[in-house]
Design an enzyme around this catalytic site. Structure first.
Site, PDB file in Angstrom:
ATOM      1  N   THR A 288      14.039   6.264   8.697  1.00 45.59           N
ATOM      2  CA  THR A 288      14.895   5.928   9.845  1.00 45.59           C
ATOM      3  C   THR A 288      16.301   5.506   9.413  1.00 45.59           C
ATOM      4  O   THR A 288      17.184   5.345  10.249  1.00 45.59           O
ATOM      5  CB  THR A 288      14.265   4.801  10.698  1.00 45.59           C
ATOM      6  OG1 THR A 288      13.813   3.767   9.823  1.00 45.59           O
ATOM      7  CG2 THR A 288      13.116   5.317  11.522  1.00 45.59           C
TER       8      THR A 288
ATOM      9  N   ASP B 251       3.239  -1.031   2.621  1.00 44.61           N
ATOM     10  CA  ASP B 251       4.241   0.034   2.766  1.00 44.61           C
ATOM     11  C   ASP B 251       4.811   0.388   1.392  1.00 44.61           C
ATOM     12  O   ASP B 251       5.922   0.002   1.053  1.00 44.61           O
ATOM     13  CB  ASP B 251       5.344  -0.467   3.719  1.00 44.61           C
ATOM     14  CG  ASP B 251       6.362   0.618   4.045  1.00 44.61           C
ATOM     15  OD1 ASP B 251       6.048   1.810   3.889  1.00 44.61           O
ATOM     16  OD2 ASP B 251       7.481   0.250   4.466  1.00 44.61           O
TER      17      ASP B 251
ATOM     18  N   LYS C 221       4.973   3.638   0.319  1.00 38.11           N
ATOM     19  CA  LYS C 221       5.567   4.991   0.414  1.00 38.11           C
ATOM     20  C   LYS C 221       5.274   5.801  -0.850  1.00 38.11           C
ATOM     21  O   LYS C 221       6.189   6.258  -1.549  1.00 38.11           O
ATOM     22  CB  LYS C 221       7.073   4.894   0.652  1.00 38.11           C
ATOM     23  CG  LYS C 221       7.435   4.218   1.967  1.00 38.11           C
ATOM     24  CD  LYS C 221       8.920   4.325   2.261  1.00 38.11           C
ATOM     25  CE  LYS C 221       9.290   3.660   3.563  1.00 38.11           C
ATOM     26  NZ  LYS C 221       9.157   2.192   3.553  1.00 38.11           N
TER      27      LYS C 221
ATOM     28  N   LYS D 263       3.771  -6.762   7.140  1.00 36.31           N
ATOM     29  CA  LYS D 263       4.017  -5.640   6.244  1.00 36.31           C
ATOM     30  C   LYS D 263       4.428  -6.162   4.888  1.00 36.31           C
ATOM     31  O   LYS D 263       5.313  -7.024   4.786  1.00 36.31           O
ATOM     32  CB  LYS D 263       5.140  -4.749   6.782  1.00 36.31           C
ATOM     33  CG  LYS D 263       5.394  -3.568   5.861  1.00 36.31           C
ATOM     34  CD  LYS D 263       6.807  -3.028   5.907  1.00 36.31           C
ATOM     35  CE  LYS D 263       7.478  -3.239   4.566  1.00 36.31           C
ATOM     36  NZ  LYS D 263       8.576  -2.267   4.314  1.00 36.31           N
TER      37      LYS D 263
ATOM     38  N   ASP E  72       3.833  11.090  -5.304  1.00 37.24           N
ATOM     39  CA  ASP E  72       3.571  11.476  -6.690  1.00 37.24           C
ATOM     40  C   ASP E  72       2.573  12.638  -6.665  1.00 37.24           C
ATOM     41  O   ASP E  72       2.248  13.136  -5.579  1.00 37.24           O
ATOM     42  CB  ASP E  72       3.016  10.252  -7.459  1.00 37.24           C
ATOM     43  CG  ASP E  72       3.349  10.299  -8.953  1.00 37.24           C
ATOM     44  OD1 ASP E  72       3.198  11.376  -9.558  1.00 37.24           O
ATOM     45  OD2 ASP E  72       3.746   9.251  -9.497  1.00 37.24           O
TER      46      ASP E  72
ATOM     47  N   ARG F  52      14.404  -7.598   9.594  1.00 33.78           N
ATOM     48  CA  ARG F  52      15.513  -8.541   9.710  1.00 33.78           C
ATOM     49  C   ARG F  52      15.721  -9.174  11.084  1.00 33.78           C
ATOM     50  O   ARG F  52      16.090 -10.362  11.133  1.00 33.78           O
ATOM     51  CB  ARG F  52      16.798  -7.863   9.192  1.00 33.78           C
ATOM     52  CG  ARG F  52      16.779  -7.722   7.679  1.00 33.78           C
ATOM     53  CD  ARG F  52      17.731  -6.664   7.160  1.00 33.78           C
ATOM     54  NE  ARG F  52      17.295  -5.327   7.528  1.00 33.78           N
ATOM     55  CZ  ARG F  52      17.899  -4.204   7.141  1.00 33.78           C
ATOM     56  NH1 ARG F  52      18.972  -4.260   6.376  1.00 33.78           N
ATOM     57  NH2 ARG F  52      17.412  -3.024   7.510  1.00 33.78           N
TER      58      ARG F  52
HETATM   59  O1  C5P Z   1      14.818  -5.072   8.609  1.00 32.89           O
HETATM   60  P1  C5P Z   1      14.310  -3.867   9.317  1.00 32.89           P
HETATM   61  O2  C5P Z   1      13.735  -4.125  10.690  1.00 32.89           O
HETATM   62  O3  C5P Z   1      15.288  -2.705   9.307  1.00 32.89           O
HETATM   63  O4  C5P Z   1      13.059  -3.421   8.429  1.00 32.89           O
HETATM   64  C1  C5P Z   1      12.333  -2.250   8.675  1.00 32.89           C
HETATM   65  C2  C5P Z   1      11.138  -2.248   7.810  1.00 32.89           C
HETATM   66  O5  C5P Z   1      10.455  -1.026   8.020  1.00 32.89           O
HETATM   67  C3  C5P Z   1      11.480  -2.327   6.329  1.00 32.89           C
HETATM   68  O6  C5P Z   1      10.497  -3.148   5.718  1.00 32.89           O
HETATM   69  C4  C5P Z   1      11.379  -0.903   5.851  1.00 32.89           C
HETATM   70  O7  C5P Z   1      10.966  -0.798   4.510  1.00 32.89           O
HETATM   71  C5  C5P Z   1      10.307  -0.352   6.799  1.00 32.89           C
HETATM   72  N1  C5P Z   1      10.362   1.096   6.977  1.00 32.89           N
HETATM   73  C6  C5P Z   1      11.476   1.759   7.398  1.00 32.89           C
HETATM   74  N2  C5P Z   1      11.487   3.116   7.485  1.00 32.89           N
HETATM   75  C7  C5P Z   1      10.397   3.817   7.203  1.00 32.89           C
HETATM   76  C8  C5P Z   1       9.229   3.149   6.797  1.00 32.89           C
HETATM   77  C9  C5P Z   1       9.238   1.771   6.697  1.00 32.89           C
HETATM   78  O8  C5P Z   1      12.487   1.114   7.720  1.00 32.89           O
HETATM   79  N3  C5P Z   1      10.395   5.128   7.326  1.00 32.89           N
END
Ligand code: C5P
Length: 251
Positions: A132, A73, A75, A46, A78, A223
């Site tokens: 989330t 990603d 998002k 991603k 606009d 992470r």
């Molecule tokens: O580090 P972590 O596992 O929390 O990362 C989650 C990834 O998913 C991040 O890159 C974040 O931008 C992405 N994401 C998210 N929630 C969304 C869409 C994408 O956490 N609704």
């Protein structure tokens, strides 16, 4: 409900959902170092806002050209005309998935889908429902109505389906509601944490196995892999858990 003729078909639930590794790094060099540590295991990546703003199109195209499956990603949120242009540019990079915000409205999601179709339809548009990182209390404090999180996500999912989206981004806990609202939509699930993993800024977290057993089609994990002492082992553990959970469903 409008049929989505152009977007890629959702991954059947009997398949093993791919794990997209979120390259949330400030520089291309750090992202490449992580990819080198993952080696052949790193098949799905991603690229989000941070890395895209830093390294841009050349980095994404390099990943695609090296045979990686890329989820962009950004998002997008606009007016439809602007999102059409941005989605067309994204589709031209050969990425597999692109996010837009469902709250941009049906016409905006439709514009992204139309742009993807115009480029051959190889890119799946995913509509982000409720981040989330937001809890129920966060959502209420923003002035949204009294719907439950699942009801709100399901409502946004049904708009996304009508607009022809390939799928939605939601937490593991809303997958059933999404399926009930729009059976053909794929679900991509962030907020993934192995047992005992720190939630950090995520609010609606689930383990890899839980997300898969609830029906996730794609997972995105940052992470727990990128900050691990041994990222390759962390990815292997997560993929093993996903594989076992998917086997339990199909078996
Ligand atoms: O580090 P972590 O596992 O929390 O990362 C989650 C990834 O998913 C991040 O890159 C974040 O931008 C992405 N994401 C998210 N929630 C969304 C869409 C994408 O956490 N609704």
């Amino acid at each position: 409900m409008m049929q989505n003729d152009h977007a890629p078909r959702p991954v059947p639930s009997a398949c093993v959902p791919p794990v997209y590794v979120a390259l949330d790094f400030p520089t291309a060099r750090q992202a490449c170092e992580l990819a080198a540590r993952l080696g052949d295991q790193g098949t799905h990546y991603k690229v989000g806002l941070q890395l895209f703003l830093e390294a841009g199109r050349p980095f994404v195209e390099e990943l695609v050209n090296s045979g990686k499956d890329v989820f962009l990603d950004l998002k997008l949120h606009d007016i439809p005309n602007t999102v059409y242009g941005a989605a067309a540019a994204a589709a031209g990079m050969g990425v597999r998935l692109l996010t837009v915000h469902a709250q941009g409205g049906g016409s905006m999601v439709q514009a992204a889908v139309a742009a993807a179709s115009a480029q051959g339809g190889g890119i799946g548009v995913l509509a982000v429902t409720m981040l989330t990182s937001l809890s129920d209390a966060d959502v209420r404090s923003l002035g949204f109505d009294e719907r439950t999180m699942s009801e709100r996500v399901a409502l946004l999912a049904s708009f996304a389906a009508q607009a022809g989206a390939h799928g939605v981004v939601c937490s593991a806990f809303e997958i059933a509601a999404v399926r009930a609202a729009a059976a053909g939509l794929a679900t991509l699930v962030p907020g993934i944490r192995p047992v005992g993993g720190a939630a950090a800024d995520q609010a609606r977290v689930a383990t890899p196995a839980d997300a898969v057993s609830r029906g996730a089609d794609y997972l995105v994990v940052g992470r727990p892999i990128t900050q691990a002492a041994d990222p390759a082992q962390a990815l292997a553990n997560i993929r093993g858990e996903v594989f076992r959970a998917a086997g339990a469903i199909s078996g």
